[in-house]
Design a protein around this motif. Structure first.
Motif, PDB file in Angstrom:
ATOM      1  N   GLN A 154      13.373  30.156  31.684  1.00  0.00           N
ATOM      2  CA  GLN A 154      12.062  30.639  31.246  1.00  0.00           C
ATOM      3  C   GLN A 154      12.097  31.089  29.783  1.00  0.00           C
ATOM      4  OE1 GLN A 154      11.713  33.537  34.448  1.00  0.00           O
ATOM      5  NE2 GLN A 154       9.911  32.469  35.277  1.00  0.00           N
ATOM      6  N   LYS A 155      13.174  31.762  29.393  1.00  0.00           N
ATOM      7  CA  LYS A 155      13.293  32.220  28.006  1.00  0.00           C
ATOM      8  C   LYS A 155      13.480  31.041  27.053  1.00  0.00           C
ATOM      9  CE  LYS A 155      16.310  35.456  29.270  1.00  0.00           C
ATOM     10  NZ  LYS A 155      17.256  36.614  29.224  1.00  0.00           N
ATOM     11  N   LEU A 156      14.241  30.048  27.482  1.00  0.00           N
ATOM     12  CA  LEU A 156      14.417  28.862  26.642  1.00  0.00           C
ATOM     13  C   LEU A 156      13.088  28.135  26.465  1.00  0.00           C
ATOM     14  CD1 LEU A 156      16.831  27.324  25.271  1.00  0.00           C
ATOM     15  CD2 LEU A 156      16.698  25.738  27.214  1.00  0.00           C
ATOM     16  N   ASN A 157      12.311  28.064  27.537  1.00  0.00           N
ATOM     17  CA  ASN A 157      10.988  27.444  27.466  1.00  0.00           C
ATOM     18  C   ASN A 157      10.083  28.236  26.526  1.00  0.00           C
ATOM     19  OD1 ASN A 157       9.079  25.366  28.822  1.00  0.00           O
ATOM     20  ND2 ASN A 157       7.952  27.298  28.990  1.00  0.00           N
ATOM     21  N   VAL A 208      16.472  21.366  21.832  1.00  0.00           N
ATOM     22  CA  VAL A 208      15.890  20.320  20.995  1.00  0.00           C
ATOM     23  C   VAL A 208      14.991  19.411  21.822  1.00  0.00           C
ATOM     24  CG1 VAL A 208      16.405  18.323  19.537  1.00  0.00           C
ATOM     25  CG2 VAL A 208      17.786  20.398  19.341  1.00  0.00           C
ATOM     26  N   ARG A 209      15.435  19.041  23.004  1.00  0.00           N
ATOM     27  CA  ARG A 209      14.617  18.169  23.859  1.00  0.00           C
ATOM     28  C   ARG A 209      13.319  18.862  24.265  1.00  0.00           C
ATOM     29  NH1 ARG A 209      20.079  16.977  27.051  1.00  0.00           N
ATOM     30  NH2 ARG A 209      20.953  15.383  25.652  1.00  0.00           N
ATOM     31  N   LEU A 210      13.412  20.156  24.565  1.00  0.00           N
ATOM     32  CA  LEU A 210      12.197  20.898  24.898  1.00  0.00           C
ATOM     33  C   LEU A 210      11.235  20.944  23.709  1.00  0.00           C
ATOM     34  CD1 LEU A 210      13.239  24.070  26.965  1.00  0.00           C
ATOM     35  CD2 LEU A 210      11.548  22.343  27.617  1.00  0.00           C
ATOM     36  N   LYS A 224       9.545  17.601  23.357  1.00  0.00           N
ATOM     37  CA  LYS A 224       8.540  17.432  24.414  1.00  0.00           C
ATOM     38  C   LYS A 224       7.289  18.246  24.107  1.00  0.00           C
ATOM     39  CE  LYS A 224       8.034  18.002  29.451  1.00  0.00           C
ATOM     40  NZ  LYS A 224       7.021  19.084  29.486  1.00  0.00           N
ATOM     41  N   LYS A 225       7.474  19.505  23.715  1.00  0.00           N
ATOM     42  CA  LYS A 225       6.325  20.367  23.464  1.00  0.00           C
ATOM     43  C   LYS A 225       5.577  19.942  22.197  1.00  0.00           C
ATOM     44  CE  LYS A 225       8.064  24.359  26.008  1.00  0.00           C
ATOM     45  NZ  LYS A 225       6.907  24.457  26.937  1.00  0.00           N
ATOM     46  N   ALA A 226       6.279  19.369  21.236  1.00  0.00           N
ATOM     47  CA  ALA A 226       5.605  18.874  20.043  1.00  0.00           C
ATOM     48  C   ALA A 226       4.678  17.718  20.403  1.00  0.00           C
ATOM     49  CB  ALA A 226       6.627  18.439  18.998  1.00  0.00           C
ATOM     50  N   TYR A 227       5.158  16.803  21.252  1.00  0.00           N
ATOM     51  CA  TYR A 227       4.289  15.716  21.697  1.00  0.00           C
ATOM     52  C   TYR A 227       3.114  16.251  22.508  1.00  0.00           C
ATOM     53  CZ  TYR A 227       7.192  11.833  20.068  1.00  0.00           C
ATOM     54  OH  TYR A 227       7.867  10.924  19.287  1.00  0.00           O
ATOM     55  N   GLU A 228       3.384  17.249  23.363  1.00  0.00           N
ATOM     56  CA  GLU A 228       2.297  17.833  24.170  1.00  0.00           C
ATOM     57  C   GLU A 228       1.261  18.522  23.288  1.00  0.00           C
ATOM     58  OE1 GLU A 228       4.888  18.676  28.263  1.00  0.00           O
ATOM     59  OE2 GLU A 228       4.501  20.310  26.831  1.00  0.00           O
TER      60      GLU A 228
END
Length: 410
Positions: A6-9, A40-42, A45-49
């Motif tokens: 959760q903290k990483l997210n 980095v992968r998160l 992903k969030k940049a595309y979202e």
């Protein structure tokens, strides 16, 4: 209590929504360490979202860098990395946002010949000069964040068992960037508002001089006409706000290039080009460093000052209260993005163009005429402590406290 996931997210949300504030249709470049692939992968992903058009990741590895420094010829460090610099410059000129997630070992280049380090530093700075000038004028969005590496974690927490060091550094980073809070975005918005109120106070005062007094320190800075203090979020050329440093606790401006006189002593070690510099001081006359001392890392300081002639002048003055989250942790991070946000600091080298009215639209030569230093270098060093007293002096000579025993006096 939030889980690690959760903290990483939350951290990825902060980087994308607060740090870079990615906009619909915007491209993104991510400069990333191989030590934190999950983060980095998160972020990707969030940049595309968030609507990113494309996200390009530039990976780097400390171990490969060290092999290069150990085994490559001295001459190879004189070859400018024009292809990689050109690609990033092209993306920035097209409005891309830049996200950097670093984790470098503070001792990465210990024992490497200083000539190799200096050559590599100068060639990289030269190749990236236009990109750097654009970033310091906030022509595009950029944000710096961090992630642990085993070597960095061992440096910060040497007394912990090895298997606990990286986890401890993750938890500490989460705390400092507010990723451990239930609503980190709201927490950041409130923090940015507080920083802007401090900057506004200093802008309203428009002090002519700042006077630093502490053990080993007696320094006077003259401020330029039309000075601007900044803090928290900035605006890029398109008017989109972003937060350059995660974390950030500072308000900052630029001194008059030729208006610095006296001596100032460091209060924390500096990690510079893979080497630690500690217990050092600079003496200034009419803005220029005329003498320096260092108990550790003297050769690294010489290399910094020799970057170009303007590296001997100050380009930034930044204020951070001694009572603040990073300072209160009593952790020495050996990484400037954290240590500078635990302490008042100054920077040798180039000034941020937006630290004077209308500065973002001025050329390098015009900024110099207005009194802002221009250099290939920009290196922060820490000068704040509980023993620092800072005074602002107005045009009519009135002397007012800004910091008393390291903390805000207003």
């Amino acid at each position: 209590m939030l889980t690690f996931e959760q903290k990483l997210n939350n951290y990825a949300d902060i980087i994308v929504k607060i740090g870079a504030n990615i906009q619909q249709g915007q491209s993104v470049m991510v400069n990333a360490t191989i030590d934190a692939p999950e983060l980095v992968r998160l972020v990707v992903k969030k940049a595309y979202e968030a609507g990113a058009y494309q996200v390009k990741v530039f990976w780097h590895d400390d171990a490969v860098s060290r092999i290069h420094y150990d085994l490559a010829s001295l001459e190879s460090f004189l070859e400018e990395p024009k292809w990689s610099a050109g690609e990033k410059l092209e993306m920035a000129e097209k409005g891309a946002a830049s996200i950097t997630i670093g984790s470098a070992d503070p001792d990465l280049l210990r024992g490497v010949p200083q000539e190799k380090i200096r050559n590599a530093d100068r060639t990289a700075r030269k190749a990236n000069e236009k990109y750097r000038q654009m970033s310091q004028a906030f022509k595009f969005t950029w944000s710096l964040a961090t992630a642990p590496s085993a070597a960095w974690a061992a440096k910060v927490f040497p007394d912990l068992p090895q298997e606990e060091q990286v986890a401890k550094l993750w938890d500490t980073i989460f705390q400092m960037v507010r990723a451990d809070q239930p609503d980190p975005i709201a927490a950041w918005e409130a923090h940015i508002k507080q920083l802007k109120s401090k900057a506004q106070y200093l802008n309203d005062k428009a002090y002519k001089y700042l006077h630093y007094v502490a053990p080993g320190t007696d320094l006077t800075l003259e401020m330029p006409k039309d000075q601007i203090w900044l803090g928290g979020s900035k605006q890029n050329e398109q008017g989109t706000w972003f937060v350059p440093n995660l974390p950030t606790e500072e308000v900052y401006s630029a001194p008059l290039r030729t208006g610095v006189n006296g001596t100032i002593s460091s209060t924390k070690p500096l990690s510079y080009n893979g080497n630690i510099v500690d217990n050092f001081s600079f003496t200034f006359e009419n803005g220029r460093v005329v003498d320096f001392k260092a108990e550790q890392g003297e050769e690294a300081i010489k290399g910094l000052l020799d970057t170009d002639d303007a590296a001997k002048f100050l380009g930034e003055v930044a204020l951070v209260p001694h009572t603040s989250p990073i300072s209160d942790s009593n952790i020495l991070f050996y990484k400037t993005i954290f240590d500078e946000n635990a302490s008042c600091h100054l920077a040798l080298g180039s000034a941020y163009a937006s630290c004077i009215k209308g500065g973002a639209g001025l050329s390098r030569e015009e900024l110099l005429e207005r009194g802002l230093n221009q250099s290939m270098a920009h290196t922060d060093f820490m000068v704040g402590s509980a023993e620092l007293n800072l005074f602002g002096i107005t045009e009519d000579g009135t002397r007012e406290p800004i910091l008393v025993n390291g903390n805000w006096a207003f």
